[in-house]
Motif scaffolding. Structure first.
Motif, PDB file in Angstrom:
ATOM      1  N   THR A   1      10.046 -14.678  -5.069  1.00  0.00           N
ATOM      2  CA  THR A   1      11.442 -14.950  -4.262  1.00  0.00           C
ATOM      3  C   THR A   1      11.871 -16.051  -3.963  1.00  0.00           C
ATOM      4  OG1 THR A   1      10.921 -12.635  -3.294  1.00  0.00           O
ATOM      5  CG2 THR A   1      12.844 -13.762  -2.472  1.00  0.00           C
TER       6      THR A   1
ATOM      7  N   GLU B   1      14.597  -6.058  -9.943  1.00  0.00           N
ATOM      8  CA  GLU B   1      13.401  -5.295  -9.216  1.00  0.00           C
ATOM      9  C   GLU B   1      12.649  -4.521  -9.931  1.00  0.00           C
ATOM     10  OE1 GLU B   1      12.902  -6.442  -6.136  1.00  0.00           O
ATOM     11  OE2 GLU B   1      14.862  -7.563  -5.856  1.00  0.00           O
TER      12      GLU B   1
ATOM     13  N   HIS C   1       9.653  -3.704 -10.625  1.00  0.00           N
ATOM     14  CA  HIS C   1       8.273  -3.259 -10.105  1.00  0.00           C
ATOM     15  C   HIS C   1       8.685  -1.808  -9.710  1.00  0.00           C
ATOM     16  CE1 HIS C   1      10.097  -5.054  -6.385  1.00  0.00           C
ATOM     17  NE2 HIS C   1       9.636  -4.046  -6.061  1.00  0.00           N
TER      18      HIS C   1
ATOM     19  N   THR D   1      10.856  -9.518 -11.574  1.00  0.00           N
ATOM     20  CA  THR D   1      10.392  -9.064 -10.265  1.00  0.00           C
ATOM     21  C   THR D   1       9.871 -10.233  -9.629  1.00  0.00           C
ATOM     22  OG1 THR D   1       8.880  -7.561  -9.140  1.00  0.00           O
ATOM     23  CG2 THR D   1       8.243  -8.220 -11.233  1.00  0.00           C
TER      24      THR D   1
ATOM     25  N   THR E   1       7.204  -9.422  -7.474  1.00  0.00           N
ATOM     26  CA  THR E   1       5.813  -9.200  -7.158  1.00  0.00           C
ATOM     27  C   THR E   1       5.255  -7.988  -8.147  1.00  0.00           C
ATOM     28  OG1 THR E   1       6.858  -7.226  -5.593  1.00  0.00           O
ATOM     29  CG2 THR E   1       6.090  -9.331  -4.613  1.00  0.00           C
TER      30      THR E   1
ATOM     31  N   MET F   1      14.673  -5.305   0.598  1.00  0.00           N
ATOM     32  CA  MET F   1      14.822  -5.357  -0.897  1.00  0.00           C
ATOM     33  C   MET F   1      16.246  -5.714  -1.130  1.00  0.00           C
ATOM     34  SD  MET F   1      13.324  -3.121  -3.814  1.00  0.00           S
ATOM     35  CE  MET F   1      14.701  -1.963  -3.847  1.00  0.00           C
TER      36      MET F   1
ATOM     37  N   GLU G   1       0.755  -6.835  -1.414  1.00  0.00           N
ATOM     38  CA  GLU G   1       2.186  -6.937  -2.348  1.00  0.00           C
ATOM     39  C   GLU G   1       3.354  -6.786  -1.286  1.00  0.00           C
ATOM     40  OE1 GLU G   1       1.993  -5.182  -6.756  1.00  0.00           O
ATOM     41  OE2 GLU G   1       0.993  -3.710  -5.404  1.00  0.00           O
ATOM     42  N   SER G   2       3.106  -5.790  -0.404  1.00  0.00           N
ATOM     43  CA  SER G   2       4.302  -5.583   0.439  1.00  0.00           C
ATOM     44  C   SER G   2       4.449  -6.928   1.389  1.00  0.00           C
ATOM     45  CB  SER G   2       3.893  -4.227   1.330  1.00  0.00           C
ATOM     46  OG  SER G   2       3.979  -3.275   0.690  1.00  0.00           O
TER      47      SER G   2
ATOM     48  N   GLN H   1       5.902  -9.557  -0.741  1.00  0.00           N
ATOM     49  CA  GLN H   1       7.541  -9.202  -1.260  1.00  0.00           C
ATOM     50  C   GLN H   1       8.351  -9.757   0.305  1.00  0.00           C
ATOM     51  OE1 GLN H   1       8.818  -8.173  -3.759  1.00  0.00           O
ATOM     52  NE2 GLN H   1      10.426  -7.019  -3.500  1.00  0.00           N
ATOM     53  N   GLU H   2       7.788  -9.001   1.419  1.00  0.00           N
ATOM     54  CA  GLU H   2       8.572  -9.326   2.665  1.00  0.00           C
ATOM     55  C   GLU H   2       8.724 -10.746   2.944  1.00  0.00           C
ATOM     56  OE1 GLU H   2       6.352  -6.326   4.887  1.00  0.00           O
ATOM     57  OE2 GLU H   2       7.088  -4.841   3.597  1.00  0.00           O
TER      58      GLU H   2
END
Length: 606
Positions: A49, A147, A149, A181, A183, A299, A319-320, A323-324
């Protein structure tokens, strides 16, 4: 012919980058990707990101004749991207359910008549037969799936509509497709290529490292007070996201921060859509707002100046988490990823996993993802090798920009303590929680222990020489390592894990990190962002940007990012030519805002 060509935009990638977007050079593998897609190839692009994924399809879209179609899952993401492109002089539009009939008709006409460079669209609308037939009447030069994924049924943001996007390959086989993406593990990458791109696609993996983010993981003691101290010490008056597990906790946390004099809002799926939209709009358009949210938020939030992302509860996977936390510092300036968690968090997530209706294979995969996150949390060395290694990237460690590098934790040989704890869990029947197990280990006389006869067990008081907080740490790390597992019935009990036998038999050893003792001395650490916020130039430029954004009804960062303002403050340009040399000032923005910026600087100097 494309709208870009008609508008006289250059066809060379470097010229487009400089004149349209205001940047002097491509980063990482951007140019390689642009050349491949510009020549008609299919590509899967994995970038962190803030790594510049959007340029990988926006530049080819302006190079090739026709219009690029960009599939995006969220209205907010589409709206922000389109506003940013328009402010750079690009003919971009969006086609989604938020448009009125007249705007939709006009947008479709612009597309058919070739007046658009890029069109952003939600997957649900794209999949309509009427939309696909309309696209067949147009000159489509590129199909970008953001996005990507979301196509993975094993992933953290699965959207079933993405599974149907294979129609693009059948209906538009000659049009290059690019999936993007931030992630995706190896399994998810394979799904994206198989479902959306085809085997001939090239896979471009850029570094997942975000060197501007400082990673910190600690233990919960008083989570809200810990959060407040962190914000006041590191990010006073700056924008941030606080992730919580439950809706109620988001509201309570936001209320607490407001009581402490901070500007905060809550956001969760239980709120009405209008209320959620209002909260999101405030966060995007205002400076210094903190939003306390569940994973329903985030997201597609294209806000570059988020200075911190905090977790008050353990995420469900690495992964979460990646991403966050990646929503912090998208502008490249210093930012923080800060998290506190507890033994209870580990138990809760493991219980939710075991109680889910997922099949055995998916449960196994989710356990592996959780264990990767727990290994990262309990890491005693540099955090980056554990975090980046999950995505297949090697890092030498010693980053100097995580809590473990800046304040290395102490480790100890916990083999004997671990065997005591495992034996006690077994002797007490593998059905009690951490509190009772620790009571037995330390020999604490309770009515419950006496009634159950646990005060007569061989494990009674064998750990009396170790304090309770250390026993909590031992049990937490045994859970993290899989030597203990929670009771699948969800009653909070602990059971022996399948891999504990070797440890119990003395065939293997275990080293644990020693939990840091909180210091009563207040830290006076420097703020994360090295910007003099008291500078008259900085304040004047921020005020001008805010007023300009309000008059144009766009977020402030659409005018200029914080990083661009900081560069302007440092360079103090006195002419338009000098301003044009600053990163983030393209030709369109120079013509639109240049004189106002110079006047603002002159006025602040006075």
């Amino acid at each position: 012919m494309s709208a870009a060509v008609e508008a006289g935009m250059p066809g060379n990638p470097e010229d487009l980058l400089r004149q349209v977007f205001g940047y002097s050079a491509f980063r990482g593998r951007q140019r390689e990707i642009i050349d491949h897609v510009g020549d008609g190839g299919h590509a899967l692009v994995l970038m962190p990101t803030g790594g510049g994924k959007s340029l990988c399809y926006q530049v080819p879209a302006l190079m090739r004749p026709g219009t690029a179609i960009v599939v995006s899952p969220l209205i907010a993401l589409m709206r922000d991207q389109v506003e940013a492109l328009r402010h750079n002089g690009v003919a971009a539009a969006v086609l989604n359910s938020s448009l009125d009939a007249e705007t939709r008709r006009r947008t479709e006409q612009d597309l058919i008549e070739g007046r658009l460079d890029l069109l952003y669209i939600a997957p649900e609308r794209l999949l309509r037969e009427s939309t696909l037939r309309m696209f067949e009447r147009c000159e489509i030069n590129l199909l970008a799936i953001d996005e990507a994924h979301c196509v993975s049924q094993w992933g953290h943001d699965f959207r079933p509509e993405y599974l149907k996007l294979d129609v693009l390959a059948r209906r538009f086989p000659q049009v290059p497709r690019i999936a993007l993406t931030a992630t995706a593990d190896h399994r998810t990458r394979g799904e994206i290529v198989e479902r959306l791109l085809g085997r001939e696609a090239r896979v471009f993996v850029d570094s997942f490292d975000r060197p501007n983010i400082r990673y910190t993981v600690g233990l919960k003691r008083n989570a809200r007070q810990q959060l407040l101290s962190f914000i006041r010490r590191r990010h006073p008056g700056q924008s941030g996201i606080v992730y919580c597990f439950s809706r109620r906790k988001t509201e309570e946390t936001a209320g607490f921060l407001v009581e402490q004099g901070l500007d905060a809002l809550s956001y969760h799926a239980g709120m009405g859509s209008a209320e959620r939209q209002a909260a999101q709009d405030r966060f995007i358009n205002e400076d210094g707002l903190i939003i306390c949210a569940t994973i329903a938020f985030g997201m597609g939030i294209d806000k570059p100046d988020v200075r911190f992302v905090a977790h008050l509860d353990l995420p469900k996977s690495i992964e979460s988490y990646y991403q966050e936390t990646g929503r912090a510092g998208r502008d490249g300036l210093p930012a923080d990823a800060w998290m506190v968690y507890s033994l209870a968090d580990v138990v809760r997530i493991r219980q939710l996993l075991e109680q889910s209706n997922a099949g055995d294979e998916q449960k196994k995969l989710e356990r592996e993802r959780l264990e990767a996150l727990l290994a990262y949390c309990e890491q005693a060395g540099c955090r980056r090798p554990a975090l980046l290694g999950y995505f297949g990237e090697n890092h030498p460690g010693n980053c100097g920009h995580c809590d473990n590098c800046q304040d290395p934790p102490e480790t100890w040989d916990a083999t004997e303590a671990a065997r005591m704890a495992l034996s006690c869990v077994y002797r007490t029947g593998q059905r009690f929680g951490a509190g009772h197990v620790i009571d037995v280990l330390t020999g604490k006389s309770t009515e419950r222990a006496e009634q159950l006869g646990h005060d007569r067990l061989s494990t009674w008081a064998i750990g009396r020489d170790t304090d309770r907080s250390t026993w909590h740490s031992v049990l937490r790390q045994l859970l993290a390592a899989g030597y203990l597992v929670p009771d699948p019935e969800g009653h909070g009990g602990l059971r022996l894990g399948a891999d504990c036998r070797a440890l119990l038999r003395g065939e293997t050893d275990i080293e644990m990190r020693r939990d840091a003792v909180p210091s009563s001395r207040k830290s006076r650490s420097k703020k994360a962002v090295d910007i003099d916020t008291e500078s008259p130039l900085w304040q004047a430029l921020r005020q001008w940007r805010l007023e300009t954004a309000r008059s144009e009804e766009v977020p402030p960062y659409v005018i200029f990012h914080d990083a661009t303002l900081a560069a302007i403050v440092e360079a103090r340009p006195q002419t338009l030519d000098e301003l044009a040399d600053i990163s983030g000032v393209g030709e369109h923005k120079l013509a639109r805002y240049g004189e106002a910026v110079i006047r603002t600087l002159d006025g602040a100097d006075d």
